[in-house]
Design a protein around this motif. Structure first.
Motif, PDB file in Angstrom:
ATOM      1  N   THR A  84    -100.279  -9.943 -46.352  1.00 10.80           N
ATOM      2  CA  THR A  84     -99.182 -10.658 -45.933  1.00 10.80           C
ATOM      3  C   THR A  84     -99.643 -11.987 -45.038  1.00 10.80           C
ATOM      4  O   THR A  84     -98.996 -12.969 -45.125  1.00 10.80           O
ATOM      5  CB  THR A  84     -98.497  -9.845 -45.219  1.00 10.80           C
ATOM      6  N   LEU A  85    -100.454 -11.825 -44.031  1.00 10.28           N
ATOM      7  CA  LEU A  85    -100.682 -12.721 -43.148  1.00 10.28           C
ATOM      8  C   LEU A  85    -101.448 -13.842 -43.745  1.00 10.28           C
ATOM      9  O   LEU A  85    -101.130 -15.023 -43.400  1.00 10.28           O
ATOM     10  CB  LEU A  85    -101.664 -12.172 -41.935  1.00 10.28           C
ATOM     11  N   ALA A  86    -102.148 -13.699 -44.505  1.00 10.59           N
ATOM     12  CA  ALA A  86    -102.811 -14.853 -45.615  1.00 10.59           C
ATOM     13  C   ALA A  86    -101.867 -15.947 -46.110  1.00 10.59           C
ATOM     14  O   ALA A  86    -101.868 -16.999 -46.176  1.00 10.59           O
ATOM     15  CB  ALA A  86    -103.710 -14.503 -46.277  1.00 10.59           C
ATOM     16  N   PHE A  87    -100.850 -14.913 -46.698  1.00  7.94           N
ATOM     17  CA  PHE A  87     -99.806 -15.551 -47.366  1.00  7.94           C
ATOM     18  C   PHE A  87     -98.766 -16.675 -46.331  1.00  7.94           C
ATOM     19  O   PHE A  87     -98.380 -17.590 -46.598  1.00  7.94           O
ATOM     20  CB  PHE A  87     -98.730 -14.834 -48.337  1.00  7.94           C
ATOM     21  N   ARG A  88     -98.584 -15.894 -45.338  1.00  6.37           N
ATOM     22  CA  ARG A  88     -97.949 -16.475 -44.204  1.00  6.37           C
ATOM     23  C   ARG A  88     -98.621 -17.712 -43.619  1.00  6.37           C
ATOM     24  O   ARG A  88     -97.912 -18.860 -43.347  1.00  6.37           O
ATOM     25  CB  ARG A  88     -97.505 -15.839 -43.241  1.00  6.37           C
ATOM     26  N   LYS A  89     -99.951 -17.595 -43.654  1.00  7.75           N
ATOM     27  CA  LYS A  89    -100.510 -18.905 -43.062  1.00  7.75           C
ATOM     28  C   LYS A  89    -100.667 -20.016 -44.306  1.00  7.75           C
ATOM     29  O   LYS A  89    -100.690 -21.158 -43.706  1.00  7.75           O
ATOM     30  CB  LYS A  89    -102.115 -18.459 -43.034  1.00  7.75           C
ATOM     31  N   THR A  90    -100.601 -19.722 -45.279  1.00 10.51           N
ATOM     32  CA  THR A  90    -100.489 -20.689 -46.675  1.00 10.51           C
ATOM     33  C   THR A  90     -99.273 -21.210 -46.271  1.00 10.51           C
ATOM     34  O   THR A  90     -99.067 -22.471 -46.295  1.00 10.51           O
ATOM     35  CB  THR A  90    -100.589 -20.032 -47.929  1.00 10.51           C
ATOM     36  N   LEU A  91     -98.074 -20.626 -46.457  1.00 12.78           N
ATOM     37  CA  LEU A  91     -96.796 -21.230 -46.275  1.00 12.78           C
ATOM     38  C   LEU A  91     -96.612 -21.983 -44.814  1.00 12.78           C
ATOM     39  O   LEU A  91     -95.771 -23.130 -44.937  1.00 12.78           O
ATOM     40  CB  LEU A  91     -95.731 -20.199 -46.157  1.00 12.78           C
ATOM     41  N   ALA A  92     -97.356 -21.602 -43.825  1.00 14.18           N
ATOM     42  CA  ALA A  92     -97.111 -22.378 -42.470  1.00 14.18           C
ATOM     43  C   ALA A  92     -97.929 -23.501 -42.777  1.00 14.18           C
ATOM     44  O   ALA A  92     -97.715 -24.751 -42.265  1.00 14.18           O
ATOM     45  CB  ALA A  92     -98.020 -21.621 -41.432  1.00 14.18           C
ATOM     46  N   LYS A  93     -98.960 -23.723 -43.591  1.00 18.67           N
ATOM     47  CA  LYS A  93     -99.532 -25.035 -43.886  1.00 18.67           C
ATOM     48  C   LYS A  93     -98.800 -25.743 -44.711  1.00 18.67           C
ATOM     49  O   LYS A  93     -98.722 -27.131 -44.505  1.00 18.67           O
ATOM     50  CB  LYS A  93    -101.018 -24.854 -44.583  1.00 18.67           C
ATOM     51  N   ALA A  94     -98.454 -25.393 -45.711  1.00 19.18           N
ATOM     52  CA  ALA A  94     -97.309 -25.890 -46.581  1.00 19.18           C
ATOM     53  C   ALA A  94     -96.232 -26.691 -45.609  1.00 19.18           C
ATOM     54  O   ALA A  94     -95.831 -27.941 -45.900  1.00 19.18           O
ATOM     55  CB  ALA A  94     -96.548 -24.951 -47.627  1.00 19.18           C
ATOM     56  N   ASN A  95     -95.719 -25.854 -44.610  1.00 18.48           N
ATOM     57  CA  ASN A  95     -94.659 -26.689 -43.897  1.00 18.48           C
ATOM     58  C   ASN A  95     -95.379 -27.513 -43.065  1.00 18.48           C
ATOM     59  O   ASN A  95     -94.187 -28.518 -42.547  1.00 18.48           O
ATOM     60  CB  ASN A  95     -93.896 -25.497 -42.881  1.00 18.48           C
TER      61      ASN A  95
END
Length: 564
Positions: A84-95
């Motif tokens: 989960t945290l890895a996916f959230r980091k990816t989305l944060a980078k996208a943002n």
């Protein structure tokens, strides 16, 4: 996909029939529809061709500026650890990036234990295919922190004491907030009020313009403040019922239906729009505004235009979402094994997704011009919904396959308009559900339905194919223009034991102005659809035009090309 030969016709004008003539139209159609041409029928039903991404006819893709991979942010496939945290980091980078972003999820199984929020436009989340990438959610959302976006819903459920009461099953339990809301992949505008439940939280709508003229089924309206509008702008057209039970809007929604059959919520909130239409402005010429689609209703004194925040160009594709098998407790007591929740989205897609053992595979609220294509739901767990449509406008569900048991296999829910289920197959207790709440002008199109009759149904020669859900305060089942086209039914058992008496297909008692064309089975059937359809042409041979949606879309695109 089965193709058909295009038949030349006059362009469809949407749904021009008025309430005052519906009874006459019904009596006439019963006499002539057996010989009536497809083109003539096409003129009497809504124009559904605007459903889908960018109003249909466009590829489901966007140009990509940035590419990210969840592996680069710590996700590891098949290691049994939470990602989960890895996916959230990816989305944060996208943002943090400017321009469109493509997020890749490689083959393998990734474990997700909390909500992944997609809260920006121009982004695609893509797996390596349904046989390659699996997002596995081992526990329900009820074990995760309560989403702030559902706080109003939680208060509403408690305030109204919403409970599932089944005394014969010893069940008296409060509704779950995840019964029709929420999902592990949640698309939406940050901080947005997804749906109004409590009137004390309502704030006045600030219109940017007021339309003064416009006809149902046409694309042009006259406005008092054209300087507030521009080509390419997404606007919300709001129709209010400020005249109570005798309003023209109710007469347009429910022609011929007595007012005591119309639920109180149609009159209870005069300052809330009863009908909303999310549309894009095509052009502005003087005080005349042309929309990219057509008006749901005539412009009335109590109509205005406002702006709704939307994300655009969001895609989710090519992956499997899997949940563990879990016990089914009761209707409305779902734990939150929900796959995708689409909210606040204008122009987007979900493509080639398999969902296993969900409570609901795809839920929607306040979306428009979205294509949901190639979704398969399966598993042994009984679901509430497969792909549900709530407060949708011009949303297309194409190629849905439902193998698992589902309470409402396909459903048009509160506020759904001009939306379409097409080229889909339902294998487990199919039901064509229209869930009340002013849903209208929607289409069930070119569906294959497989029915295994139980003992009671065999004995009674009947099956409840058409159903009404939702609370009484939102009844009736649907408004005018709800349509059925080429519904093909296969009875898989007991055919040899049934007499020549046709099987009755029933279930809706308060569905005014419906159109049923080509509802057939592998044995004789008769349709009971009340109070009376505007068009009932069940025996129509639709071999040449198996899909009304594609027929209308092909017409519109050809006419648009010829006018250039």
């Amino acid at each position: 996909m089965r193709m058909f030969k295009r038949i030349k016709s006059v362009p469809s004008r949407g749904y021009p029939l008025k309430a005052s003539v519906f009874t006459a139209v019904f009596l006439l159609s019963m006499c002539i529809c057996a010989t009536e041409s497809i083109d003539n029928i096409n003129q009497k039903v809504p124009n559904f061709s605007y459903a889908g991404y960018k109003n249909g006819g466009h590829a489901l893709r966007i140009p990509v500026k940035h590419r990210l991979n969840v592996v680069d942010f710590g996700a590891v496939a098949n290691d049994g650890k939470d990602d989960t945290l890895a996916f959230r980091k990816t989305l944060a980078k996208a943002n943090s990036l400017q321009g469109s972003v493509h997020i890749s999820v490689p083959a393998g199984r990734f474990i997700i234990s909390d909500i992944l929020y997609i809260q920006r436009s121009n982004i695609v989340l893509q797996g390596a295919g349904t046989a390659g990438t699996t997002l596995y959610m081992p526990r329900p959302l009820s074990f995760a922190p309560n989403p702030e976006a559902l706080a109003e819903l939680r208060t509403y459920l408690v305030t109204l004491n919403k409970r599932q009461r089944e005394p014969h099953n010893l069940i008296d339990l409060p509704y779950s907030q995840y019964s029709w809301s929420g999902g592990y992949i949640w698309v939406g505008v940050a901080g947005d009020r997804i749906k109004p439940y409590l009137d004390e939280l309502d704030t006045p709508i600030n219109p940017i313009a007021k339309p003064t003229a416009g006809k149902q089924g046409e694309s042009v309206m006259v406005v008092d403040n054209p300087s507030a509008l521009s080509a390419g702008q997404v606007v919300t057209i709001n129709w209010y019922n400020k005249a109570g039970e005798n309003s023209a809007l109710l007469a347009s929604l429910y022609p011929g239906l007595s007012r005591d059959h119309i639920g109180e919520n149609h009159r209870k909130f005069p300052n809330r729009p009863l009908v909303t239409q999310y549309s894009k402005v095509a052009k502005v010429e003087g005080n005349r505004v042309t929309l990219a689609d057509v008006l749901l209703h005539d412009i009335e004194p109590h109509t205005d235009i406002s702006i709704t925040p939307f994300l655009t160009n969001v895609g989710i594709e090519e992956l499997t979402i899997a949940f563990p098998d879990s016990p089914f407790v009761a209707h409305h007591i779902e734990q939150g094994f929900n796959g995708i929740y689409l909210t606040g989205l204008f122009d987007g897609w979900v493509k080639n997704i398999t969902v296993i053992n969900s409570d609901s595979a795809v839920l929607t609220e306040k979306i428009a011009n979205v294509t949901i294509k190639g979704v398969t739901t399966t598993g042994t767990h009984k679901a509430h919904y497969s792909v549900a449509m709530s407060n949708t406008h011009n949303v297309l569900v194409d190629g849905l396959k439902v193998f698992n048991p589902v309470e409402h296999p396909i459903s048009f829910n509160t506020g759904a308009t001009k939306s379409v289920y097409t080229h889909s197959e339902i294998y487990s207790r199919p039901i064509l559900d229209q869930h009340s709440g002013a849903n209208h002008q929607n289409l069930f199109d070119n569906l294959q339905m497989y029915i295994e009759l139980n003992e009671q149904e065999l004995a009674s020669n009947s099956y409840a194919l058409f159903k009404t859900g939702g609370a009484k305060y939102w009844w009736p089942a649907h408004g005018a223009g709800s349509s059925f086209w080429n519904i093909q039914i296969t009875f898989e058992n007991g055919v040899s034991n049934i007499s020549n008496t046709p099987i009755k297909l029933y279930g809706v008692k308060d569905g005014p102005g419906a159109n049923l064309v080509g509802v057939k089975a592998n044995m004789p059937v008769k349709i009971e659809y009340l109070p009376q359809p505007a068009i009932l042409d069940a025996e129509r041979d639709l071999t040449s035009v198996p899909s009304l949606y594609l027929y209308q879309l092909q017409q519109r695109l050809a006419e648009s090309e010829s006018s250039k």
